[in-house]
Motif scaffolding. Structure first.
Motif, mmCIF file in Angstrom:
data_model
loop_
_atom_site.group_PDB
_atom_site.id
_atom_site.type_symbol
_atom_site.label_atom_id
_atom_site.label_comp_id
_atom_site.label_asym_id
_atom_site.label_seq_id
_atom_site.Cartn_x
_atom_site.Cartn_y
_atom_site.Cartn_z
ATOM 1 N N SER A 1 16.672 20.980 29.800
ATOM 2 C CA SER A 1 16.917 21.296 28.386
ATOM 3 C C SER A 1 15.786 20.746 27.525
ATOM 4 O O SER A 1 16.008 20.006 26.575
ATOM 5 C CB SER A 1 18.256 20.719 27.923
ATOM 6 O OG SER A 1 18.295 19.318 28.139
ATOM 7 N N GLU A 2 14.561 21.100 27.884
ATOM 8 C CA GLU A 2 13.391 20.627 27.137
ATOM 9 C C GLU A 2 13.365 21.265 25.750
ATOM 10 O O GLU A 2 13.490 22.486 25.605
ATOM 11 C CB GLU A 2 12.104 20.990 27.877
ATOM 12 C CG GLU A 2 11.970 20.367 29.250
ATOM 13 C CD GLU A 2 11.541 18.915 29.187
ATOM 14 O OE1 GLU A 2 11.023 18.489 28.135
ATOM 15 O OE2 GLU A 2 11.712 18.210 30.198
ATOM 16 N N THR B 1 17.827 27.583 27.682
ATOM 17 C CA THR B 1 19.140 28.118 28.023
ATOM 18 C C THR B 1 20.252 27.328 27.322
ATOM 19 O O THR B 1 20.007 26.295 26.699
ATOM 20 C CB THR B 1 19.377 28.060 29.542
ATOM 21 O OG1 THR B 1 19.379 26.679 29.955
ATOM 22 C CG2 THR B 1 18.295 28.801 30.298
ATOM 23 N N GLY B 2 21.476 27.844 27.439
ATOM 24 C CA GLY B 2 22.623 27.142 26.877
ATOM 25 C C GLY B 2 23.023 27.660 25.505
ATOM 26 O O GLY B 2 22.535 28.682 25.029
ATOM 27 N N GLU B 3 23.918 26.918 24.859
ATOM 28 C CA GLU B 3 24.468 27.353 23.576
ATOM 29 C C GLU B 3 23.411 27.502 22.491
ATOM 30 O O GLU B 3 23.551 28.308 21.582
ATOM 31 C CB GLU B 3 25.549 26.359 23.109
ATOM 32 C CG GLU B 3 26.813 26.384 23.947
ATOM 33 C CD GLU B 3 27.459 27.751 23.988
ATOM 34 O OE1 GLU B 3 27.522 28.399 22.921
ATOM 35 O OE2 GLU B 3 27.887 28.174 25.072
ATOM 36 N N THR C 1 25.390 36.823 30.346
ATOM 37 C CA THR C 1 24.704 37.256 31.565
ATOM 38 C C THR C 1 23.201 37.029 31.443
ATOM 39 O O THR C 1 22.542 36.588 32.397
ATOM 40 C CB THR C 1 24.984 38.744 31.829
ATOM 41 O OG1 THR C 1 26.391 38.929 31.977
ATOM 42 C CG2 THR C 1 24.276 39.222 33.085
ATOM 43 N N TYR C 2 22.660 37.320 30.269
ATOM 44 C CA TYR C 2 21.226 37.146 30.046
ATOM 45 C C TYR C 2 20.854 35.662 30.104
ATOM 46 O O TYR C 2 19.817 35.297 30.654
ATOM 47 C CB TYR C 2 20.847 37.729 28.682
ATOM 48 C CG TYR C 2 19.382 38.112 28.559
ATOM 49 C CD1 TYR C 2 18.989 39.445 28.625
ATOM 50 C CD2 TYR C 2 18.399 37.145 28.381
ATOM 51 C CE1 TYR C 2 17.647 39.806 28.502
ATOM 52 C CE2 TYR C 2 17.064 37.488 28.268
ATOM 53 C CZ TYR C 2 16.693 38.824 28.329
ATOM 54 O OH TYR C 2 15.368 39.175 28.226
ATOM 55 N N ASP C 3 21.710 34.818 29.555
ATOM 56 C CA ASP C 3 21.456 33.382 29.606
ATOM 57 C C ASP C 3 21.455 32.887 31.044
ATOM 58 O O ASP C 3 20.616 32.059 31.430
ATOM 59 C CB ASP C 3 22.512 32.636 28.788
ATOM 60 C CG ASP C 3 22.207 31.149 28.681
ATOM 61 O OD1 ASP C 3 21.178 30.801 28.083
ATOM 62 O OD2 ASP C 3 23.005 30.341 29.197
ATOM 63 N N ASP C 4 22.366 33.420 31.872
ATOM 64 C CA ASP C 4 22.382 33.072 33.292
ATOM 65 C C ASP C 4 21.095 33.518 33.984
ATOM 66 O O ASP C 4 20.547 32.800 34.832
ATOM 67 C CB ASP C 4 23.576 33.725 33.987
ATOM 68 C CG ASP C 4 24.906 33.089 33.589
ATOM 69 O OD1 ASP C 4 24.894 31.950 33.059
ATOM 70 O OD2 ASP C 4 25.951 33.733 33.794
ATOM 71 N N ALA C 5 20.608 34.700 33.600
ATOM 72 C CA ALA C 5 19.371 35.211 34.183
ATOM 73 C C ALA C 5 18.187 34.320 33.801
ATOM 74 O O ALA C 5 17.304 34.055 34.634
ATOM 75 C CB ALA C 5 19.130 36.644 33.722
#
Length: 372
Positions: free
Chosen positions: A237-238, A197-199, A219-223
């Motif tokens: 953040s592996e 996830t993230g930038e 929104t997809y990143d939040d999901a």
């Protein structure tokens, strides 16, 4: 004069094996002997490269589904003596199955999971999964479903775990997981280090090329973060979790996979470094070289091996972006674009073998003339 030929595939035009043979034939016509190494980086051609470089394997074709759950036949490599399976995510869940109507909201990697399940049924105790060329952003949930994991929403209804279900999952059940799974060692063959996830995550970096609308990326990143939290209890953040639309996460967390460079795995099984030492010149290439090539792409990793061994290295490419001097710093003697007349991309892919034949003949003539 002896050449080592290790060309990556020209996507939608030539496999590594075919490109290698074209060059070898032209070199042979001018008295240059060669050794061919089928090469890949975990994406398209990984299974073929493994089967070409290691004896004792066979191609197994079985029924599965594509990323939209349509029935297809797909192939993986199996080495019975080693109980080893080599599977490409792209074979059943590749970007080639996308249509303008499909987005990551509609797709998942269930078909790849069925290939893994079939390999285990054949006796696989180690599975190398090449993560390149995927067409999904499902966090690997489809693979997990095929292996017996079950995903439920707030109403305790079971989910199919397409991308649209990532935000809905509330519980993951492992009671029906394939019993043999605990005895299987997994290896993720990938060179991507993005987190889930993230930038730099799977949705923002890989979503657009797989059809994810720009307005939906956040929104997809939040999901995806929600899915990770349900699975692990927190968002982390592996590195590598974002590979292949998040398959890297599923392999690491649920299947305890070891992450290795796809190129390095093929280099080891083909004894590539030793082959470079034994050759007088090195030939590699792929469809396009550009600034991203310096982030671990096959031709540059090969040119770096050539540079360390003090051998000249030529790259046959469909298209070059970037300055010659920059490539030279990485051990490339010359980048040789094979397209020699104005044509569309479709024409260039269709005529790739003919274009490569002409350019290989030209280089062979130059090399032969320099020896006289």
């Amino acid at each position: 004069m002896h050449a080592l030929i290790a060309i990556d595939s020209f996507k939608n035009s030539m496999t590594s094996i075919r490109a290698n043979q074209i060059v070898a034939d032209q070199f042979s016509a001018h008295g240059i002997t060669s050794t061919q190494v089928a090469i890949a980086d975990g994406g398209e051609g990984t299974v073929a490269a493994w089967l070409a470089n290691q004896t004792g394997g066979k191609a197994i074709t079985t029924a599965t589904v594509d990323l939209a759950q349509q029935p297809i036949q797909a192939t993986y490599g199996y080495f019975a003596d080693e109980h080893l399976a080599v599977i490409e995510v792209a074979e059943a869940s590749g970007i080639q199955f996308l249509t303008p109507e499909l987005t990551p909201l509609d797709t998942n990697t269930y078909g790849t999971g069925l290939l893994i399940k079939d390999a285990i049924a054949h006796g696989a105790q180690k599975i190398i999964l090449g993560l390149g060329g995927s067409g999904t952003v499902d966090g690997g949930a489809g693979i997990l479903r095929a292996l017996g994991y079950r995903f439920f929403d707030a109403n305790n209804s079971e989910l199919a775990m397409t991308g649209a279900d990532l935000a809905r999952v509330q519980r993951i059940d492992a009671q029906q997981v394939l019993p043999a799974l605990s005895a299987v060692a997994f290896v993720s063959a990938a060179d991507v280090t993005n987190p889930l996830t993230g930038e730099q995550g799977a949705a923002r970096i890989f979503g657009p090329q797989k059809g994810l609308n720009a307005e939906l990326i956040a929104t997809y990143d939040d999901a995806m973060a929600h899915y990770m939290t349900v699975a692990t209890g927190a968002v982390s953040s592996e590195e590598g979790d974002g590979a292949a639309g998040g398959i890297g996460f599923a392999l690491r967390y649920f299947l305890h996979a070891q992450v290795q460079s796809g190129f390095q795995l093929i280099a080891q099984v083909s004894h590539l470094a030793e082959q470079v030492q034994s050759a007088d010149l090195i030939i590699s290439g792929e469809g396009q070289v550009d600034d991203q090539s310096f982030m671990g792409k096959v031709p540059i990793q090969i040119s770096q091996l050539a540079q360390a061994a003090g051998k000249p290295c030529y790259l046959f490419v469909g298209r070059q972006k970037g300055a010659n001097a920059t490539f030279s710093e990485q051990g490339v003697t010359a980048v040789l674009p094979i397209v020699d007349q104005v044509m569309t991309l479709e024409q260039a892919m269709a005529s790739g073998p003919d274009n490569l034949t002409r350019m290989a003949d030209r280089l062979a003539r130059i090399i032969s003339a320099s020896r006289q």
